[in-house]
Write an enzyme that holds these catalytic residues in place. Structure first.
Site, PDB file in Angstrom:
ATOM      1  N   HIS A  80     -24.579 -19.273 -23.044  1.00 49.70           N
ATOM      2  CA  HIS A  80     -24.597 -19.567 -21.600  1.00 49.70           C
ATOM      3  C   HIS A  80     -25.839 -20.378 -21.246  1.00 49.70           C
ATOM      4  CE1 HIS A  80     -22.260 -15.614 -21.534  1.00 49.70           C
ATOM      5  NE2 HIS A  80     -21.418 -16.468 -20.968  1.00 49.70           N
TER       6      HIS A  80
ATOM      7  N   GLY B 273     -18.279 -23.967 -22.570  1.00 51.55           N
ATOM      8  CA  GLY B 273     -18.559 -23.903 -24.002  1.00 51.55           C
ATOM      9  C   GLY B 273     -17.359 -24.288 -24.853  1.00 51.55           C
TER      10      GLY B 273
END
Ligand code: PAF
Length: 284
Positions: A37, A147
């Site tokens: 993250h 991601g």
């Protein structure tokens, strides 16, 4: 770092940022932040003037038998990590704010969602796209970062932005891995020490496919056989699928090339893990 939970406060902040000519970068998360993250935050920071990180465990994307109630949460730690990484605003809404009583309209993802994760988790991507669409409307970001690990989610979000003519850029950030290759995921927290060791076999299988490709193999069955050979070294790891697909629609390819995505899903004990590589890039 500012923290907001109200939609109207968020809108006021967003409008002021835009009025001041500032570009907004959005990092949507379900919290329990890890270095993956934080890599998204760093990328958003490079591309925008202000970074918004949302933390919301979105009930819509969990099936009835999935882990919504036990999904890991640690808001104090998330706050500290986000603040130390230079996030400008965290948005932490209540479920009742995101889905007030009577809310029923959902985003339908289309055919890219039919396979792989979509087949294993019916309704999951409709839930993901619905919450991401809401966040895009609330934050009005110029750029949003996601991601590579959740490659099908990323592909569907790109498709939604394209098909709905959304004026924002979707940026993929490479998967961040532990030293032994395990892809970072909040769900790794479920793994006991033995399963944690076993879980490395997913990245080892992807590495094996990459090595085989570099040695000249281009037929998906050959690469898959190589991956299964590797996965069988951990009999307690149950592979769910191995996919060799094109990067646009995630449809199976007949011959692999540098652009091919190889994705794997497996159960390690009670935990379902996913991982993937772009063949031309490898594990990285
Ligand atoms: O990848 C996630 O953490 C979630 O699916 C997302 C994009 C934050 C939507 O809830």
């Amino acid at each position: 770092m500012l923290e907001l939970s109200s939609i109207s406060d968020l809108r006021s902040w967003t409008r002021a940022e835009h009025a001041a000519g500032r570009r907004i970068g959005l990092v949507p998360t379900m919290g329990f932040l890890h270095d993956g993250h934080l890599a998204l935050v760093d990328e958003a920071r490079r591309r925008a003037d202000s970074v918004v990180l949302s933390i919301f465990v979105n009930p819509l994307q969990f099936g009835p038998a999935e882990d919504l109630t036990r999904y890991p949460r640690d808001l104090p730690r998330d706050r500290a990590l986000a603040s130390s990484r230079g996030v400008d605003l965290i948005f932490v809404p209540e479920t009742s704010a995101m889905y007030p009583p009577g809310s029923e309209v959902r985003v339908i993802p289309g055919s890219i969602a039919a396979r792989w994760e979509g087949a294993a988790r019916p309704g999951h991507f409709s839930g993901v796209l619905t919450v991401v669409a809401k966040l895009f409307h609330l934050v009005e970001p110029d750029v949003a970062c996601f991601g590579q690990k959740d490659i099908q989610q990323l592909t569907l979000i790109k498709r939604m932005v394209h098909d709905l003519d959304w004026p924002l850029e979707i940026v993929m950030v490479k998967t961040v891995r532990e030293n032994d290759g395990l892809a970072l995921s909040s769900r790794n927290a479920y793994l006991d020490p033995v399963d944690r060791q076993r879980a490395v076999v997913l990245s080892r299988a992807l590495q094996a496919a990459h090595d085989a490709w570099r040695a000249g193999a281009t037929r998906p069955p050959d690469l898959e056989a190589r991956m299964r050979q590797e996965l069988q070294r951990e009999p307690a790891v149950a592979a769910e699928y191995i996919a060799m697909v094109d990067p646009e629609r995630l449809a199976p390819v007949e011959t692999v090339d540098a652009l091919t995505i190889i994705a794997v899903a497996a159960r390690v004990g009670g935990t379902r893990l996913i991982d993937n590589i772009a063949l031309g890039e490898g594990i990285g």
